[in-house]
Enzyme design. Sequence first.
Site, PDB file in Angstrom:
ATOM      1  N   LYS A   1       0.845  -1.054   0.007  1.00  0.00           N
ATOM      2  CA  LYS A   1       0.079   0.000   0.077  1.00  0.00           C
ATOM      3  C   LYS A   1       0.972   1.004   0.042  1.00  0.00           C
ATOM      4  O   LYS A   1       2.228   0.663   0.599  1.00  0.00           O
ATOM      5  CB  LYS A   1      -0.903  -0.188   1.259  1.00  0.00           C
ATOM      6  CG  LYS A   1      -0.369   0.104   2.524  1.00  0.00           C
ATOM      7  CD  LYS A   1      -0.895  -0.515   3.721  1.00  0.00           C
ATOM      8  CE  LYS A   1      -0.246  -1.103   5.029  1.00  0.00           C
ATOM      9  NZ  LYS A   1      -0.803  -1.102   6.103  1.00  0.00           N
TER      10      LYS A   1
ATOM     11  N   ARG B   1     -10.543   0.722  15.239  1.00  0.00           N
ATOM     12  CA  ARG B   1     -10.870   0.992  13.691  1.00  0.00           C
ATOM     13  C   ARG B   1     -11.656   0.575  13.098  1.00  0.00           C
ATOM     14  O   ARG B   1     -12.490   1.315  12.869  1.00  0.00           O
ATOM     15  CB  ARG B   1      -9.113   0.479  12.660  1.00  0.00           C
ATOM     16  CG  ARG B   1      -8.854   1.859  12.017  1.00  0.00           C
ATOM     17  CD  ARG B   1      -7.101   1.583  11.514  1.00  0.00           C
ATOM     18  NE  ARG B   1      -6.565   0.136  11.280  1.00  0.00           N
ATOM     19  CZ  ARG B   1      -5.460   0.311  11.177  1.00  0.00           C
ATOM     20  NH1 ARG B   1      -4.326   1.516  11.361  1.00  0.00           N
ATOM     21  NH2 ARG B   1      -5.379  -0.945  10.399  1.00  0.00           N
TER      22      ARG B   1
ATOM     23  N   HIS C   1      -6.084  -6.974  13.103  1.00  0.00           N
ATOM     24  CA  HIS C   1      -4.535  -6.597  13.392  1.00  0.00           C
ATOM     25  C   HIS C   1      -4.760  -6.279  14.660  1.00  0.00           C
ATOM     26  O   HIS C   1      -5.298  -5.183  15.697  1.00  0.00           O
ATOM     27  CB  HIS C   1      -5.101  -4.807  12.461  1.00  0.00           C
ATOM     28  CG  HIS C   1      -3.489  -4.445  11.956  1.00  0.00           C
ATOM     29  ND1 HIS C   1      -2.493  -5.104  11.618  1.00  0.00           N
ATOM     30  CD2 HIS C   1      -2.938  -2.767  12.367  1.00  0.00           C
ATOM     31  CE1 HIS C   1      -2.005  -3.863  11.318  1.00  0.00           C
ATOM     32  NE2 HIS C   1      -2.156  -2.668  11.726  1.00  0.00           N
TER      33      HIS C   1
ATOM     34  N   ARG D   1       1.256 -10.562   7.225  1.00  0.00           N
ATOM     35  CA  ARG D   1       0.877  -9.590   6.616  1.00  0.00           C
ATOM     36  C   ARG D   1       1.748  -8.835   6.464  1.00  0.00           C
ATOM     37  O   ARG D   1       2.278  -8.458   7.503  1.00  0.00           O
ATOM     38  CB  ARG D   1      -0.836  -8.943   7.011  1.00  0.00           C
ATOM     39  CG  ARG D   1      -1.807  -9.452   6.624  1.00  0.00           C
ATOM     40  CD  ARG D   1      -2.769  -8.567   6.612  1.00  0.00           C
ATOM     41  NE  ARG D   1      -2.846  -7.675   8.364  1.00  0.00           N
ATOM     42  CZ  ARG D   1      -3.352  -8.202   9.332  1.00  0.00           C
ATOM     43  NH1 ARG D   1      -3.795  -9.315   8.879  1.00  0.00           N
ATOM     44  NH2 ARG D   1      -3.037  -7.676  10.980  1.00  0.00           N
TER      45      ARG D   1
ATOM     46  N   TYR E   1      14.813  31.860   3.455  1.00  0.00           N
ATOM     47  CA  TYR E   1      13.406  32.756   3.605  1.00  0.00           C
ATOM     48  C   TYR E   1      13.505  33.547   4.897  1.00  0.00           C
ATOM     49  O   TYR E   1      13.563  32.162   6.151  1.00  0.00           O
ATOM     50  CB  TYR E   1      11.545  32.492   3.766  1.00  0.00           C
ATOM     51  CG  TYR E   1      11.298  31.703   2.232  1.00  0.00           C
ATOM     52  CD1 TYR E   1      10.970  32.860   1.226  1.00  0.00           C
ATOM     53  CD2 TYR E   1      11.135  30.431   1.671  1.00  0.00           C
ATOM     54  CE1 TYR E   1      10.780  32.851   0.269  1.00  0.00           C
ATOM     55  CE2 TYR E   1      11.081  30.880   0.416  1.00  0.00           C
ATOM     56  CZ  TYR E   1      10.383  31.463  -0.828  1.00  0.00           C
ATOM     57  OH  TYR E   1       9.878  31.640  -1.930  1.00  0.00           O
TER      58      TYR E   1
ATOM     59  N   CYS F   1      13.033  24.892   1.670  1.00  0.00           N
ATOM     60  CA  CYS F   1      12.349  25.746   0.648  1.00  0.00           C
ATOM     61  C   CYS F   1      11.668  25.450   0.004  1.00  0.00           C
ATOM     62  O   CYS F   1      11.627  23.972  -0.273  1.00  0.00           O
ATOM     63  CB  CYS F   1      12.697  27.193  -0.218  1.00  0.00           C
ATOM     64  SG  CYS F   1      14.266  27.578   0.204  1.00  0.00           S
ATOM     65  N   MET F   2      10.664  25.553  -0.746  1.00  0.00           N
ATOM     66  CA  MET F   2       9.802  24.244  -1.198  1.00  0.00           C
ATOM     67  C   MET F   2       9.988  23.563  -1.998  1.00  0.00           C
ATOM     68  O   MET F   2      10.255  22.216  -2.451  1.00  0.00           O
ATOM     69  CB  MET F   2       8.363  25.033  -2.502  1.00  0.00           C
ATOM     70  CG  MET F   2       7.417  24.235  -3.470  1.00  0.00           C
ATOM     71  SD  MET F   2       6.543  24.733  -3.779  1.00  0.00           S
ATOM     72  CE  MET F   2       5.253  25.731  -3.006  1.00  0.00           C
ATOM     73  N   ASP F   3      11.301  23.737  -3.136  1.00  0.00           N
ATOM     74  CA  ASP F   3      12.323  23.328  -4.025  1.00  0.00           C
ATOM     75  C   ASP F   3      13.252  23.422  -3.817  1.00  0.00           C
ATOM     76  O   ASP F   3      14.456  22.079  -4.563  1.00  0.00           O
ATOM     77  CB  ASP F   3      12.121  24.018  -5.334  1.00  0.00           C
ATOM     78  CG  ASP F   3      10.943  24.181  -5.759  1.00  0.00           C
ATOM     79  OD1 ASP F   3       9.049  23.417  -5.427  1.00  0.00           O
ATOM     80  OD2 ASP F   3      10.150  25.179  -5.582  1.00  0.00           O
TER      81      ASP F   3
HETATM   82  C1  LIG Z   1      -0.240  -1.790   7.046  1.00  0.00           C
HETATM   83  C2  LIG Z   1      -0.704  -2.892   7.439  1.00  0.00           C
HETATM   84  C3  LIG Z   1       0.333  -4.137   8.213  1.00  0.00           C
HETATM   85  C4  LIG Z   1       1.640  -3.906   7.684  1.00  0.00           C
HETATM   86  O1  LIG Z   1       2.378  -3.209   8.815  1.00  0.00           O
HETATM   87  P1  LIG Z   1       3.419  -3.599   8.854  1.00  0.00           P
HETATM   88  O2  LIG Z   1       3.478  -2.956  10.022  1.00  0.00           O
HETATM   89  O3  LIG Z   1       4.702  -2.776   8.193  1.00  0.00           O
HETATM   90  O4  LIG Z   1       4.291  -4.978   8.536  1.00  0.00           O
HETATM   91  C5  LIG Z   1       0.056  -5.515   8.088  1.00  0.00           C
HETATM   92  N1  LIG Z   1      -2.413  -5.810   8.550  1.00  0.00           N
HETATM   93  C6  LIG Z   1      -2.945  -4.194   7.773  1.00  0.00           C
HETATM   94  C7  LIG Z   1      -4.341  -4.394   8.095  1.00  0.00           C
HETATM   95  C8  LIG Z   1      -2.373  -2.870   7.543  1.00  0.00           C
HETATM   96  O5  LIG Z   1      -3.182  -2.124   7.721  1.00  0.00           O
END
Ligand SMILES: *Cc1c(COP(=O)(O)O)cnc(C)c1O
Length: 376
Positions: free
Chosen positions: A42, A139, A169, A222, A268, A314-316
């Site tokens: 992601k 969540r 999670h 995951r 700036y 700065c921005m750039d």
């Molecule tokens: C991003 C995410 C992960 C991965 O987590 P890490 O700490 O980067 O390994 C696993 N499960 C869910 C639901 C996430 O949003």
Amino acid sequence: MEENKVFYRDTWAEIDLDALYSNISQIREYLPKETNIFAAVKANAYGHGDIPTAKTVLAAGVHGLAVAFLDEALAIRDAGITAPILVLGATRAEDAGIAACKNISLTVFQLDWLQQAEKVIPTETSLRVHIKCDTGMGRIGITNEDELLKIDGFIRKSDRIIFEGIFTHFSTADQLNETYYNKQLSRFKYYLSCLETLPPYIHAANSAAALCHNDSLFNTVRIGIAMYGLTPSDEIKDILPFNRKEVFSLHTKIVHVKKLHAGEKVGYGADYCASEDEWIATLPIGYADGWIRKLRGFEVIADGEMVPIVGKICMDQTMIRLPRNMPVGTQVTLIGKQKELYISVDDVATKLETINYEVTCTITSRVPRVYKTRSM
Ligand SMILES: *Cc1c(COP(=O)(O)O)cnc(C)c1O
């Protein structure tokens, strides 16, 4: 392996795909053979570039990919990647049809969502879903047995929706104290025990849990941050069971150097003042690249020496103070290794009072990603 895009600026993020491959291979070897890995790609693979990251980790043996939003999943499908993809976040029910057509698995946790979604799934296709259980993160996810059983019952009766997975999670897997972790784990096990039949994928662990709490594995994990060679937290960095290597580094080149005399100003607000004769260089990177203003005073590496950022970013553009004159074109490393010196993503995170996750995600798409492998 990856075609690098042509770009016309002297600022780039280098993505070490060999390090990525090595990190995920070691994680693969550490986990039991039968454990499926879904790689979290992601947010453009935490800023590393989703497509090259996805291809590399799939080549290294991960089972599938996880993203936050349907758009991210569709972009990966459009790149020709056919591996399983799970959207971890909420998706609009009206978009369930496109997910079904593209064989993208969605996260579900509301009965009325399923009722609406079923109506938009085209005939001859089916939608794969994973039920999300909220066991203490607060969540998204079902929060009681009644919701779980209603959803389970609905999916079971539906001929358009396939019960592919169930997950939760952890909110404290990166801490050594396991009290809250254990509470979440037993809550998840209780939800599993409520089901008559379990779906193919059962998952709870993120990187921290998978690598530091081996009772969290079920049959799928995951993995995100660890495969990028970053530690989920300081607290567990010494017990990570693999030799991680950071994948992300950030570089630029000096575009201008001049000598300032005592009393002359930089930036700036004219709030940096040379206290003596000073060599000041300008770098073509700024807060619009994610190199944010809070990094003022942070040190970067120029020609093998640590040098401070002076004046407001700065921005750039960003100004640095050199110990001596250096030629235009001198490479400056903002994150990563140069000669014997090293600035880690964690060093930047510490300066910004945040976590390493946020640092690589914050480097914007204006910074080209350059993919490096030995085979290139
Ligand atoms: C991003 C995410 C992960 C991965 O987590 P890490 O700490 O980067 O390994 C696993 N499960 C869910 C639901 C996430 O949003």
